[in-house]
Structures are given as structure tokens and as C-alpha cells.
Design a protein around this motif. Sequence first.
Motif, PDB file in Angstrom:
ATOM      1  N   ILE A  68       0.835  -1.206   0.000  1.00  0.00           N
ATOM      2  CA  ILE A  68       0.000   0.000   0.000  1.00  0.00           C
ATOM      3  C   ILE A  68       0.868   1.254   0.000  1.00  0.00           C
ATOM      4  N   GLY A  69       1.901   1.246   0.848  1.00  0.00           N
ATOM      5  CA  GLY A  69       2.787   2.409   0.925  1.00  0.00           C
ATOM      6  C   GLY A  69       3.506   2.671  -0.376  1.00  0.00           C
ATOM      7  N   THR A  70       4.006   1.613  -1.009  1.00  0.00           N
ATOM      8  CA  THR A  70       4.709   1.761  -2.279  1.00  0.00           C
ATOM      9  C   THR A  70       3.754   2.215  -3.381  1.00  0.00           C
ATOM     10  N   ALA A  71       2.534   1.696  -3.364  1.00  0.00           N
ATOM     11  CA  ALA A  71       1.543   2.115  -4.360  1.00  0.00           C
ATOM     12  C   ALA A  71       1.245   3.607  -4.228  1.00  0.00           C
ATOM     13  N   ILE A  72       1.082   4.077  -2.991  1.00  0.00           N
ATOM     14  CA  ILE A  72       0.788   5.497  -2.754  1.00  0.00           C
ATOM     15  C   ILE A  72       1.926   6.377  -3.255  1.00  0.00           C
ATOM     16  N   THR A  73       3.145   6.043  -2.853  1.00  0.00           N
ATOM     17  CA  THR A  73       4.287   6.876  -3.245  1.00  0.00           C
ATOM     18  C   THR A  73       4.600   6.748  -4.732  1.00  0.00           C
ATOM     19  N   SER A  74       4.359   5.565  -5.317  1.00  0.00           N
ATOM     20  CA  SER A  74       4.610   5.403  -6.746  1.00  0.00           C
ATOM     21  C   SER A  74       3.700   6.308  -7.570  1.00  0.00           C
ATOM     22  N   VAL A  75       2.430   6.356  -7.200  1.00  0.00           N
ATOM     23  CA  VAL A  75       1.504   7.262  -7.887  1.00  0.00           C
ATOM     24  C   VAL A  75       1.973   8.705  -7.720  1.00  0.00           C
ATOM     25  N   PHE A  76       2.456   9.026  -6.528  1.00  0.00           N
ATOM     26  CA  PHE A  76       2.951  10.386  -6.284  1.00  0.00           C
ATOM     27  C   PHE A  76       4.154  10.703  -7.168  1.00  0.00           C
ATOM     28  N   TRP A  77       5.152   9.809  -7.197  1.00  0.00           N
ATOM     29  CA  TRP A  77       6.355  10.076  -7.980  1.00  0.00           C
ATOM     30  C   TRP A  77       6.050  10.139  -9.473  1.00  0.00           C
ATOM     31  N   ILE A  78       5.126   9.311  -9.928  1.00  0.00           N
ATOM     32  CA  ILE A  78       4.738   9.373 -11.331  1.00  0.00           C
ATOM     33  C   ILE A  78       4.056  10.703 -11.642  1.00  0.00           C
ATOM     34  N   SER A  79       3.179  11.147 -10.734  1.00  0.00           N
ATOM     35  CA  SER A  79       2.495  12.426 -10.922  1.00  0.00           C
ATOM     36  C   SER A  79       3.488  13.581 -10.929  1.00  0.00           C
ATOM     37  N   ILE A  80       4.433  13.538 -10.000  1.00  0.00           N
ATOM     38  CA  ILE A  80       5.435  14.601  -9.920  1.00  0.00           C
ATOM     39  C   ILE A  80       6.340  14.589 -11.156  1.00  0.00           C
ATOM     40  N   ALA A  81       6.684  13.392 -11.637  1.00  0.00           N
ATOM     41  CA  ALA A  81       7.556  13.287 -12.812  1.00  0.00           C
ATOM     42  C   ALA A  81       6.942  13.999 -14.003  1.00  0.00           C
ATOM     43  N   GLY A  82       5.647  13.802 -14.215  1.00  0.00           N
ATOM     44  CA  GLY A  82       4.984  14.463 -15.318  1.00  0.00           C
ATOM     45  C   GLY A  82       4.766  15.942 -15.073  1.00  0.00           C
ATOM     46  N   LEU A  83       4.717  16.341 -13.801  1.00  0.00           N
ATOM     47  CA  LEU A  83       4.415  17.729 -13.448  1.00  0.00           C
ATOM     48  C   LEU A  83       5.624  18.644 -13.532  1.00  0.00           C
ATOM     49  N   ILE A  84       6.780  18.194 -13.062  1.00  0.00           N
ATOM     50  CA  ILE A  84       7.943  19.086 -12.959  1.00  0.00           C
ATOM     51  C   ILE A  84       8.956  18.898 -14.085  1.00  0.00           C
TER      52      ILE A  84
ATOM     53  N   VAL B  19       0.080   5.488   7.163  1.00  0.00           N
ATOM     54  CA  VAL B  19      -0.306   6.868   7.481  1.00  0.00           C
ATOM     55  C   VAL B  19       0.796   7.839   7.085  1.00  0.00           C
ATOM     56  N   HIS B  20       2.045   7.445   7.322  1.00  0.00           N
ATOM     57  CA  HIS B  20       3.161   8.311   6.906  1.00  0.00           C
ATOM     58  C   HIS B  20       3.142   8.567   5.414  1.00  0.00           C
ATOM     59  N   LYS B  21       2.909   7.533   4.604  1.00  0.00           N
ATOM     60  CA  LYS B  21       2.892   7.700   3.148  1.00  0.00           C
ATOM     61  C   LYS B  21       1.790   8.666   2.720  1.00  0.00           C
ATOM     62  N   ILE B  22       0.621   8.532   3.347  1.00  0.00           N
ATOM     63  CA  ILE B  22      -0.497   9.420   3.014  1.00  0.00           C
ATOM     64  C   ILE B  22      -0.159  10.862   3.393  1.00  0.00           C
ATOM     65  N   LEU B  23       0.400  11.046   4.593  1.00  0.00           N
ATOM     66  CA  LEU B  23       0.785  12.391   5.037  1.00  0.00           C
ATOM     67  C   LEU B  23       1.848  12.993   4.124  1.00  0.00           C
ATOM     68  N   PHE B  24       2.802  12.162   3.695  1.00  0.00           N
ATOM     69  CA  PHE B  24       3.860  12.639   2.804  1.00  0.00           C
ATOM     70  C   PHE B  24       3.282  13.189   1.506  1.00  0.00           C
ATOM     71  N   VAL B  25       2.387  12.430   0.894  1.00  0.00           N
ATOM     72  CA  VAL B  25       1.797  12.861  -0.374  1.00  0.00           C
ATOM     73  C   VAL B  25       1.017  14.163  -0.194  1.00  0.00           C
TER      74      VAL B  25
END
Length: 316
Positions: A24-40, A140-146
Motif C-alpha cells: 500500500i505504501g509503495t503504491a501510494i508513493t509510486s503514484v505520487f512520484w509518477i504524478s510529480i515526474a509528469g508535473l515538474i 499513514v506516513h505515506k499518506i501524510l507525505f503525499v
Amino acid sequence: MEWNDIKNMRGLRSITTIGSSNIIGTAITSVFWISIAGLIGTDSYGELSYFLAIIGISSVIATIGGGYTMQVYTAKGVKIAPSLYFLGIIASTITAIVLFVIFENFGVSISVIGIVAFNFILFEILGKKLYKKYFKIFVVHKILFVILAFALYSAFGPEGILIGYGVSMLLFSQIIYKSFKNNKVELSIVRERIKFLTHNYIADLSGTARNHIDKLIIAPLLGFAFLGNYFLGLQVLALMLIIPGIVFKYTLPEDSSGESTGKIKILTIIVSFFIMLLGIFVAPLVIPIVLPEYATTINLIPILSLVVIPRTISIM
């Protein structure tokens, strides 16, 4: 531990709990990093990965080999946690100050302190075999990080992502406070185990250098754009290494308690072989659809996938 024991409810529940948190944690952060990759874009993404490499190396230096020491001796019932927390806080604060003087990036400094504190917390929880608590804190940490990273990115740009990274981990510092409140800092406990601590420190440093030194070399030689593509490839590799990481988090305290975990480690290596095949043949077909601007990553992923088997064996 024989194969029949692996199938018992306690073992299955422990593996499932740890595995679920990592997945779950990796899925959350992976979606985040993919989103950021396309954004920045590739350049900023590469620069971000450059700072993450510096944070990773610096945090291991500041942890002074205490992570697995915390887990192993907590599993053995030794009250070593307050002493390791104390040393970690001092070392990470000094490291953070030095990094701020060099880079003038608050996100880098706060992330080092956050990683050291948070990792010690997780290692203590795993040592106590409180797998449900580990699950809650990890996810919870992964969610807070995102949430914090997106919010602070809007205000501060890429540096805000790093600030959110560090702050999301420091929010759990009340656990460290409770450790200090309930037990005294006794550095003699650490001194008595200095050989074990030193061994882990050397192992941590060598492993971290292997994981991060490449980014520090690529940036000045090939530029941040190439590093951005390479970093995206590493995110795919991280997904492929989820299962070995899950098993390791389970087997370490079990091994420390005298249980045998040989067969589950062999099974993990077999599963990793099939994961490697997915990375070689499937991932290069998906990346162009999701992130077409990261074309170089298509050529990197099959090569990076070859690392899965040796890395799994190394972890075991």
C-alpha cells in the motif's frame, strides 16, 4: 522454521500485515512520484533525485548503524531504544546543519532528521513484533507525505516536496518522547554491543553507497534530464523489490529469536525471478503510454531489472 510452521496463522498474519503496509505504501508513493515526474519535467525531477541521494547517504551516516541494531536487540528484550534515539538525534541534527550550510536547502536538512527518527521508530516496532502498529504508522506516513508534498510544492516548488518528506516523518516523534519518558538513556548498553553496531554501520554505508552514489556521478556527467529518466527507472525497480523487502522485515526478528526461515527465503528468490521477467518485457511497454517524455527510461528498465535476483539474494 519448517514449511508447516510458515503456514501457521501467526506467520501468515505477520507476513500479510508487513506485506500489506509495504504494498500500500509503495503504491501510494509510486503514484505520487509518477504524478510529480509528469508535473515538474525531467530536469527538476533529476535534481530532486540528486538531493534525495544526498539525503539518503547523509541519513545513513547519521544513523550510525543503529537501525538493525535497534530491531535485533529490541527483539531480544534489550532496552536499547532510548540510547539509540539519543545518538540518532544528535548525529542527524549535526548532519542537517552541515548540509544546510552547503546547499542552503531546508528540505534536505529536515528530511535527514526525519528519516533517522522515523527509521528508528519503525525498527523498534518491528523488533517488538508489533506488526499491526507498523502497518498503521507506515501507511499513514505515506499518506501524510503525499498530502504535505503536494501542498508544499505549490508554495515552495521542488524544495517543498523535500520539506513535506521530512515533516511527514517528524510527526511521529511522540513515540520517541514516550521512549525517553519510560526508559533511561544508558550508553553503556550501546558500548557493550559496539562490534555489532560497527558491523551494521559498515554494511549500511556500503549498501547506501551502492544505492545512491550513481546519482551523484550521473548528475555532473550526463545532466539532470538523464538523471530524471534514470530515477524513474529506479522507481520501477523499487516496485519489483517490494516482495524481498517484505520477507526481510519479517525474517529478521524471527531469525533473531532463533527461528529458521530458510525455505521462505528460497521461495522469495524464485518469485523474484518471475518479477524480473515482468520488468524486462512488460514495463517498457507501459512507460511510453504513461510518461511519453521519459523515452530514455524505456531502454534503462530492462537493464535495471537484471538487478532483482542478485539484490534479493543480497537482502536475504
